[in-house]
Write a protein that holds these residues in place. Structure first.
Motif, PDB file in Angstrom:
ATOM      1  N   ASN A   1       0.808  -1.213   0.000  1.00 52.25           N
ATOM      2  CA  ASN A   1       0.000   0.000   0.000  1.00 52.25           C
ATOM      3  C   ASN A   1       0.852   1.278   0.000  1.00 52.25           C
ATOM      4  O   ASN A   1       0.487   2.301   0.574  1.00 52.25           O
ATOM      5  CB  ASN A   1      -0.983   0.018   1.177  1.00 52.25           C
ATOM      6  CG  ASN A   1      -2.123   0.976   0.918  1.00 52.25           C
ATOM      7  OD1 ASN A   1      -2.320   1.402  -0.217  1.00 52.25           O
ATOM      8  ND2 ASN A   1      -2.843   1.342   1.953  1.00 52.25           N
ATOM      9  N   PHE A   2       1.999   1.204  -0.637  1.00 54.56           N
ATOM     10  CA  PHE A   2       2.901   2.361  -0.793  1.00 54.56           C
ATOM     11  C   PHE A   2       3.257   3.015   0.547  1.00 54.56           C
ATOM     12  O   PHE A   2       3.470   4.221   0.621  1.00 54.56           O
ATOM     13  CB  PHE A   2       2.310   3.403  -1.758  1.00 54.56           C
ATOM     14  CG  PHE A   2       2.058   2.869  -3.139  1.00 54.56           C
ATOM     15  CD1 PHE A   2       3.108   2.622  -3.997  1.00 54.56           C
ATOM     16  CD2 PHE A   2       0.772   2.607  -3.582  1.00 54.56           C
ATOM     17  CE1 PHE A   2       2.888   2.105  -5.275  1.00 54.56           C
ATOM     18  CE2 PHE A   2       0.540   2.093  -4.859  1.00 54.56           C
ATOM     19  CZ  PHE A   2       1.609   1.852  -5.703  1.00 54.56           C
ATOM     20  N   SER A   3       3.320   2.207   1.616  1.00 59.58           N
ATOM     21  CA  SER A   3       3.719   2.775   2.921  1.00 59.58           C
ATOM     22  C   SER A   3       5.211   3.077   2.902  1.00 59.58           C
ATOM     23  O   SER A   3       5.981   2.429   2.190  1.00 59.58           O
ATOM     24  CB  SER A   3       3.490   1.809   4.067  1.00 59.58           C
ATOM     25  OG  SER A   3       2.400   1.027   3.834  1.00 59.58           O
ATOM     26  N   LEU A   4       5.604   4.048   3.728  1.00 61.56           N
ATOM     27  CA  LEU A   4       7.019   4.399   3.804  1.00 61.56           C
ATOM     28  C   LEU A   4       7.778   3.282   4.523  1.00 61.56           C
ATOM     29  O   LEU A   4       7.245   2.659   5.442  1.00 61.56           O
ATOM     30  CB  LEU A   4       7.228   5.700   4.568  1.00 61.56           C
ATOM     31  CG  LEU A   4       6.553   6.968   4.034  1.00 61.56           C
ATOM     32  CD1 LEU A   4       7.197   8.201   4.666  1.00 61.56           C
ATOM     33  CD2 LEU A   4       6.607   7.076   2.527  1.00 61.56           C
TER      34      LEU A   4
ATOM     35  N   LEU B   1      -0.321  10.158   3.808  1.00 64.33           N
ATOM     36  CA  LEU B   1       0.666   9.844   4.844  1.00 64.33           C
ATOM     37  C   LEU B   1      -0.045   9.647   6.175  1.00 64.33           C
ATOM     38  O   LEU B   1      -0.975  10.396   6.510  1.00 64.33           O
ATOM     39  CB  LEU B   1       1.675  10.986   4.985  1.00 64.33           C
ATOM     40  CG  LEU B   1       2.625  11.211   3.803  1.00 64.33           C
ATOM     41  CD1 LEU B   1       3.430  12.492   4.022  1.00 64.33           C
ATOM     42  CD2 LEU B   1       3.559  10.021   3.608  1.00 64.33           C
ATOM     43  N   THR B   2       0.408   8.664   6.954  1.00 56.97           N
ATOM     44  CA  THR B   2      -0.121   8.498   8.312  1.00 56.97           C
ATOM     45  C   THR B   2       0.603   9.501   9.223  1.00 56.97           C
ATOM     46  O   THR B   2       1.658  10.039   8.836  1.00 56.97           O
ATOM     47  CB  THR B   2       0.163   7.080   8.841  1.00 56.97           C
ATOM     48  OG1 THR B   2       1.585   6.907   8.867  1.00 56.97           O
ATOM     49  CG2 THR B   2      -0.456   6.015   7.960  1.00 56.97           C
TER      50      THR B   2
ATOM     51  N   GLU C   1       4.081   8.489   9.720  1.00 57.20           N
ATOM     52  CA  GLU C   1       4.956   8.799   8.576  1.00 57.20           C
ATOM     53  C   GLU C   1       5.310  10.297   8.537  1.00 57.20           C
ATOM     54  O   GLU C   1       6.439  10.674   8.228  1.00 57.20           O
ATOM     55  CB  GLU C   1       4.274   8.358   7.273  1.00 57.20           C
ATOM     56  CG  GLU C   1       4.224   6.843   7.112  1.00 57.20           C
ATOM     57  CD  GLU C   1       3.389   6.380   5.917  1.00 57.20           C
ATOM     58  OE1 GLU C   1       3.697   5.333   5.361  1.00 57.20           O
ATOM     59  OE2 GLU C   1       2.409   7.078   5.552  1.00 57.20           O
ATOM     60  N   ILE C   2       4.318  11.132   8.880  1.00 53.57           N
ATOM     61  CA  ILE C   2       4.563  12.581   8.899  1.00 53.57           C
ATOM     62  C   ILE C   2       5.642  12.891   9.940  1.00 53.57           C
ATOM     63  O   ILE C   2       6.602  13.630   9.668  1.00 53.57           O
ATOM     64  CB  ILE C   2       3.248  13.327   9.218  1.00 53.57           C
ATOM     65  CG1 ILE C   2       2.298  13.239   8.021  1.00 53.57           C
ATOM     66  CG2 ILE C   2       3.524  14.801   9.586  1.00 53.57           C
ATOM     67  CD1 ILE C   2       0.859  13.598   8.331  1.00 53.57           C
ATOM     68  N   ASN C   3       5.506  12.285  11.110  1.00 58.55           N
ATOM     69  CA  ASN C   3       6.498  12.513  12.180  1.00 58.55           C
ATOM     70  C   ASN C   3       7.869  11.990  11.790  1.00 58.55           C
ATOM     71  O   ASN C   3       8.889  12.617  12.095  1.00 58.55           O
ATOM     72  CB  ASN C   3       6.026  11.872  13.487  1.00 58.55           C
ATOM     73  CG  ASN C   3       4.920  12.712  14.106  1.00 58.55           C
ATOM     74  OD1 ASN C   3       4.990  13.939  14.123  1.00 58.55           O
ATOM     75  ND2 ASN C   3       3.881  12.062  14.585  1.00 58.55           N
ATOM     76  N   LEU C   4       7.865  10.868  11.114  1.00 54.85           N
ATOM     77  CA  LEU C   4       9.140  10.281  10.667  1.00 54.85           C
ATOM     78  C   LEU C   4       9.859  11.230   9.689  1.00 54.85           C
ATOM     79  O   LEU C   4      11.057  11.501   9.822  1.00 54.85           O
ATOM     80  CB  LEU C   4       8.818   8.945  10.008  1.00 54.85           C
ATOM     81  CG  LEU C   4       9.918   8.073   9.442  1.00 54.85           C
ATOM     82  CD1 LEU C   4       9.525   6.602   9.652  1.00 54.85           C
ATOM     83  CD2 LEU C   4      10.125   8.285   7.973  1.00 54.85           C
TER      84      LEU C   4
END
Ligand SMILES: Cc1ncc(COP(=O)(O)O)c(C=O)c1O
Length: 395
Positions: free
Chosen positions: A147-150, A180-181, A184-187
């Motif tokens: 699902n195109f997750s980072l 983005l979750t 992911e944003i925090n990362l």
């Protein structure tokens, strides 16, 4: 011998537009080509936009100031405040669409030979813009099956070098339709801080989210100096021809650099800046309406795709695109087949091969991007064509 630049030789033809000659040929023969290749919505822009254009009174059409017509820039200030973001007028510069905002942002933060971290597949114009600027895109590959997750922070950090100036995110994403979750944003923010690099956040599709609320990196106040948002009215107000976008950042050094380049290219369009003022000041009634429509379209397309044998895709969460892995070796050849050979009730389909959305070689060969920019009835027909064409292609 006269010679054009090496730079332009390296820019690939737009994957979205390269099938135009075959489309024209089919249309000349009376075939209707259903076009799901370009992110050009069939939805009409709001009436206020046309009304404002018609009401333009002056007999002159002057340049707009490079930092934008103040009334327009203040309308952007109001627009962002509706998302809980407090910007000053000098923290926003209107541009000729997000396309120019990307160019100005990259020019403002990079020098020749610098690098940008990007996630592939990505909106293909970034590749051309990077060539224009002499900048290298360093890809982190994402997968449809995932699902195109980072990937993990370590995987991304491996790609960072002394030349890395920024990490580019597109959220909601073209071409993947993902959002983005918060993790992911925090990362991304943590990496930007750790390595002292910018975040160029492309938020062209901000409001087009099917679950949850629209987001902007401008909300990440602890990372205010790192964040540069590139933005656009093209999709949220269904008016890509207006050619208006903007760059927004709290970082004054960035904004001063952007302004210098903005002055060189003079200004964004005058009439359209005026015409967009009321819409920017009160954006939500219109954007809420179109999001409902795109959600219906998403459902029609996704439901049908997920029933097709050996087709791999994930439910898009935003924007109006989906990346689909087809049971074909080469999606370019399959699209050639659609345009040259396959007909269903004198109709066929145009979609975009995904290969050119990747930077790494040999990725995305069997993938396509579908833009669900037409009404649901046409989308149903398009999905039927795709299903039948896949069957016939296999035979
Ligand atoms: C992610 C993304 N960024 C930027 C653009 C360019 O938008 P604009 O029409 O505002 O130049 C597009 C257009 O499709 C896009 O999908």
């Amino acid at each position: 011998m006269l010679q054009v630049s090496q730079r332009t030789q390296r820019i690939i033809a737009s994957p979205i537009r390269k099938f135009l000659p075959l489309v024209l040929e089919a249309e000349k023969k009376g075939v209707k080509v259903i076009k799901l290749n370009v992110g050009d919505p069939d939805i009409e822009p709001p009436m206020q936009f046309w009304r404002m254009l018609k009401n333009y009174k002056s007999k002159n059409l002057p340049y707009a100031p490079s930092p934008g017509i103040l009334e327009h820039t203040l309308a952007w200030v109001k627009y962002y405040s509706d998302f809980g973001v407090k910007l000053q007028a000098n923290q926003i510069i209107p541009t000729v669409g997000c396309a120019e905002a990307i160019l100005l942002a990259i020019m403002a933060v990079t020098d020749h030979g610098d690098e940008l971290i990007v996630f592939e597949p990505l909106y293909s114009s970034y590749k051309g813009i990077a060539e224009m600027c002499g900048v290298k895109l360093v890809p982190v590959t994402l997968k449809v099956e995932n699902n195109f997750s980072l990937p993990s922070s370590e995987e991304i950090e491996k790609k960072i070098s002394k030349k890395t100036k920024a990490i580019v995110v597109i959220n909601p994403n073209n071409p993947t339709g993902t959002i983005l979750t918060f993790k992911e944003i925090n990362l991304i923010c943590a990496i930007a801080k750790k390595y002292n690099i910018f975040i160029i956040s492309d938020e062209t599709y901000r409001e087009i989210v099917f679950e949850g609320e629209p987001f902007t990196f401008l909300k990440m106040k602890n990372f205010a100096d790192n964040v540069i948002v590139v933005d656009s009215v093209s999709k949220r107000f269904s008016c890509p021809g207006a050619r208006i976008g903007c760059i927004a950042s709290y970082n004054q050094e960035v904004m001063s650099s952007v302004l210098k380049i903005a002055q060189v290219r003079l200004s964004a369009p005058t009439l359209e800046q005026y015409a967009l003022v009321p819409l920017l000041k009160n954006s939500k009634p219109y954007t809420k309406k179109i999001v409902q429509e795109y959600k219906k379209r998403r459902d029609v397309v996704f439901e049908r795709l997920s029933k097709m044998p050996k087709v791999v895709c994930r439910r898009p969460q935003g924007a109006f695109y989906i990346i689909v892995k087809l049971p074909v070796d080469d999606s370019d050849s399959f699209i050639n087949f659609l345009l040259k050979t396959f007909r269903h009730n004198k109709k066929t389909l145009l979609i975009t091969p995904a290969r050119d959305f990747y930077i790494s070689r040999n990725l995305g060969k069997s993938e396509v991007r579908i833009a669900y920019v037409l009404k649901t009835e046409e989308l149903k027909e398009a999905m039927q064509i795709l299903r039948l064409a896949l069957q016939e292609y296999k035979n």
